[in-house]
Structures are given as structure tokens and as C-alpha cells.
Scaffold this motif. Structure first.
Motif, short mmCIF file in Angstrom:
data_model
loop_
_atom_site.label_atom_id
_atom_site.label_comp_id
_atom_site.label_asym_id
_atom_site.label_seq_id
_atom_site.Cartn_x
_atom_site.Cartn_y
_atom_site.Cartn_z
N SER A 1 1.79 5.35 5.75
CA SER A 1 2.07 5.85 4.33
C SER A 1 2.95 7.16 4.75
O SER A 1 3.84 7.47 3.93
CB SER A 1 0.76 6.46 4.00
OG SER A 1 -0.26 5.38 3.52
N GLU A 2 2.77 8.10 5.75
CA GLU A 2 3.60 8.96 5.99
C GLU A 2 5.15 8.73 6.23
O GLU A 2 6.13 9.52 5.78
CB GLU A 2 3.02 9.98 7.33
CG GLU A 2 3.10 9.20 8.45
CD GLU A 2 1.71 8.81 8.72
OE1 GLU A 2 1.41 8.38 9.90
OE2 GLU A 2 0.85 8.49 7.88
N LYS B 1 -0.74 8.68 -0.53
CA LYS B 1 -1.54 9.83 0.06
C LYS B 1 -2.96 9.43 0.33
O LYS B 1 -3.61 10.10 1.00
CB LYS B 1 -1.38 11.06 -0.89
CG LYS B 1 -0.27 11.70 -0.86
CD LYS B 1 -0.42 13.14 -1.77
CE LYS B 1 1.07 14.01 -1.37
NZ LYS B 1 1.14 15.23 -2.23
N TYR C 1 10.74 5.95 -6.16
CA TYR C 1 9.39 6.09 -6.49
C TYR C 1 8.82 7.52 -6.66
O TYR C 1 7.83 7.56 -7.23
CB TYR C 1 8.61 5.20 -5.69
CG TYR C 1 8.84 3.69 -5.81
CD1 TYR C 1 8.71 2.91 -6.87
CD2 TYR C 1 9.56 3.18 -4.70
CE1 TYR C 1 9.28 1.60 -6.80
CE2 TYR C 1 9.98 1.97 -4.51
CZ TYR C 1 10.02 1.22 -5.82
OH TYR C 1 10.46 -0.24 -5.81
N LEU C 2 9.40 8.40 -5.94
CA LEU C 2 8.67 9.65 -5.82
C LEU C 2 9.67 10.87 -6.60
O LEU C 2 9.15 12.06 -6.52
CB LEU C 2 8.60 10.06 -4.25
CG LEU C 2 7.78 9.12 -3.48
CD1 LEU C 2 7.85 9.52 -1.79
CD2 LEU C 2 6.44 8.85 -4.07
N LYS D 1 11.63 7.64 -1.77
CA LYS D 1 11.81 8.98 -2.41
C LYS D 1 12.67 8.68 -3.62
O LYS D 1 12.22 9.26 -4.72
CB LYS D 1 12.09 9.96 -1.61
CG LYS D 1 11.39 10.61 -0.43
CD LYS D 1 12.03 12.08 0.39
CE LYS D 1 11.09 12.47 1.11
NZ LYS D 1 11.64 13.47 2.04
N ASN E 1 1.51 4.79 -9.51
CA ASN E 1 1.79 6.31 -8.95
C ASN E 1 1.86 6.22 -7.50
O ASN E 1 0.74 6.19 -6.74
CB ASN E 1 0.56 7.06 -9.48
CG ASN E 1 0.87 8.41 -9.15
OD1 ASN E 1 1.53 8.81 -8.21
ND2 ASN E 1 -0.10 9.42 -9.98
N ARG F 1 3.31 8.18 -5.12
CA ARG F 1 2.97 9.45 -4.39
C ARG F 1 1.18 9.29 -4.15
O ARG F 1 0.85 9.67 -2.95
CB ARG F 1 3.30 10.63 -4.86
CG ARG F 1 2.97 11.94 -4.11
CD ARG F 1 3.68 13.08 -4.70
NE ARG F 1 5.05 12.92 -5.27
CZ ARG F 1 6.06 13.39 -4.52
NH1 ARG F 1 5.76 13.73 -3.22
NH2 ARG F 1 7.46 12.97 -4.92
N LEU G 1 6.25 7.74 2.64
CA LEU G 1 6.50 9.08 2.02
C LEU G 1 7.91 9.88 2.24
O LEU G 1 8.48 10.57 1.55
CB LEU G 1 5.34 9.94 2.01
CG LEU G 1 4.03 9.71 1.15
CD1 LEU G 1 2.78 10.47 1.91
CD2 LEU G 1 4.28 9.99 -0.23
#
Length: 237
Positions: free
Chosen positions: A221-222, A202, A234-235, A231, A196, A198, A225
Motif C-alpha cells: 500500500s505504501e 491506508k 486516483y489520489l 497519485k 476511495n 486513499r 500511495l
């Protein structure tokens, strides 16, 4: 630097699982490794825990000590690296309290053990409610709490977590991750692998992206993301 991994290579028979990956974790950090199934995430943690052999040329140091000189049991008892494996691997025929106390087998600090036990029950009140229940009778979320609590009881300096969100309902999943943040704030360094992406990004401060046994991206991390490739892959965006 707390943990340094250099050129880590692992094979299963003739299949290469890790192709010489390198990364590091600093003391007090939360770092995640994300990637698809089969990317080599669990293999990475198992190598650090010395549960599987690594290939010649691999280097792993922890607090300046050569990890390759330590067998798996000493990684826990002498170095303070605890591992919460995928699937939890609890002793189902033992009670909650027996599972927790079993993790203290190498400890001699009785008062500190009792303090840690009280802390586990304060983080996971449900475990105290069920302390005389056998582990096999717990729900999936409760078993995950017990697996984390057991790692906490080993006097850990660093905790390795393998897919801690797997099989958990969203509310229980957030409860577990909130507890892990508390454990980190109290001084435990955390390295987790997680599908997971995302959720992992976070939760963590930094991340690495693993694909087919190779580290292909790294960053805060930011940044990950916001990365278009992350993206897309994986997102879901």
C-alpha cells in the motif's frame, strides 16, 4: 495462499468486463482493489462469490479448493466466504436482529452464534440499540454496519467488501473501517474494492489497480500511495 485467481475473464453479452486478471490473497491479509467506475472491481467480487459466470480458462481456488465447483450458496455455507455487496442488499422489511440471524441459516453451532451476535453488538453498539427496528428505517451508515455485521454472522473466514465507504459521512466511514480492522485482527481475511483509493490503501496492506478490466499495478500500500501514476489518476495529486 488463501485465495488464488488466475486468468479470470468475465463478459456481459459481448462486452468484456475482465480480461484475464490474476492475483492472490494470503490468509489474514487485508487486500484492496482500486480503480475508477467501470474498471471491473464489483465484477471481480461477484465472480469470486459465484454470482456471475466466468469464461473458460478462468481458475479460482480457495484453501486449495476449486471455487468453480461451488454454487453461490455453498461459497458462503461451506467455504466461509461472505460478501458485503455494493448497495448493502439488506432485507428492509426485517428487523436488525432478523437480518443478523438470517445469516446463520447454515450454522449449527448455537453457542458460537450467540457469541458472534454479542461480538457484532460490541463492534457496532448502535445496532444493538436498534435491533428491533426494520432495516429500511436505518440511516445509510447504520445499514452499512448491518451489512458488515450480517457478513460476520455467517461464520466467515474471508470477507469480500464492495465499496464499504459509499454514502457514509466521514465519521461513520472511519467507524466502519475501524470495526473492519478489529474483525481482521480476530482472524478474518478481507478483500475489498473501493473507489476511495486513499482510504483503501491506508486501510489495506497490499493493493491492486484495475483499469478497464486489466490489472495494471500491484504492490504494498505504501508503494502505491507513493507511485506517481496512482497519485495522478486516483489520489488527486
Amino acid at each position: 495462499m488463501l485465495l488464488s485467481i488466475e486468468n479470470l475473464a468475465v463478459s456481459y453479452d459481448r462486452i468484456k468486463a475482465l480480461h484475464g486478471i490474476s492475483f492472490q490473497v494470503d490468509e489474514g491479509e487485508i487486500v484492496c482493489i482500486i480503480g475508477a467506475n467501470g474498471a471491473g472491481k464489483s465484477t471481480t467480487l461477484r465472480a469470486i462469490s459465484r454470482l456471475i459466470p466466468v469464461e473458460s480458462g478462468s481458475k479460482m481456488t480457495y484453501m486449495g479448493k476449486d471455487l468453480l465447483k461451488y454454487p453461490a450458496d455453498k461459497v458462503v455455507s461451506e467455504l466461509g466466504i461472505s460478501h458485503v455487496p455494493e448497495g448493502r442488499r439488506l432485507f428492509g422489511n426485517l428487523t436488525v436482529i432478523e437480518n443478523l440471524r438470517l445469516a446463520t441459516f447454515a450454522r449449527k453451532d448455537g453457542r458460537a452464534i450467540e457469541r458472534d451476535l454479542e461480538r457484532v453488538f460490541s463492534i457496532f453498539p448502535r445496532l444493538e440499540e436498534r435491533k428491533t427496528q426494520k432495516a429500511e428505517t436505518l440511516s445509510g451508515g447504520e445499514q452499512q454496519m448491518l451489512a458488515v455485521g450480517r457478513a460476520f454472522m455467517s461464520a466467515r473466514k474471508m470477507m469480500l467488501l464492495d465499496e464499504p465507504s459509499m454514502g457514509l459521512a466521514p465519521l461513520l466511514m472511519m467507524n466502519v473501517f475501524d470495526a473492519l480492522k478489529d474483525i481482521n485482527r480476530e482472524g478474518t481475511t478481507i478483500l475489498l474494492v473501493e473507489q476511495n483509493a486513499r482510504l483503501a490503501l491506508k486501510f489495506a496492506q497490499r493493493g491492486y489497480v484495475l483499469e478497464n478490466g486489466n490489472l495494471v499495478l500491484q504492490g504494498k500500500s505504501e508503494e502505491l500511495l507513493a507511485d506517481p501514476e496512482v497519485k495522478k489518476a486516483y489520489l488527486g495529486g
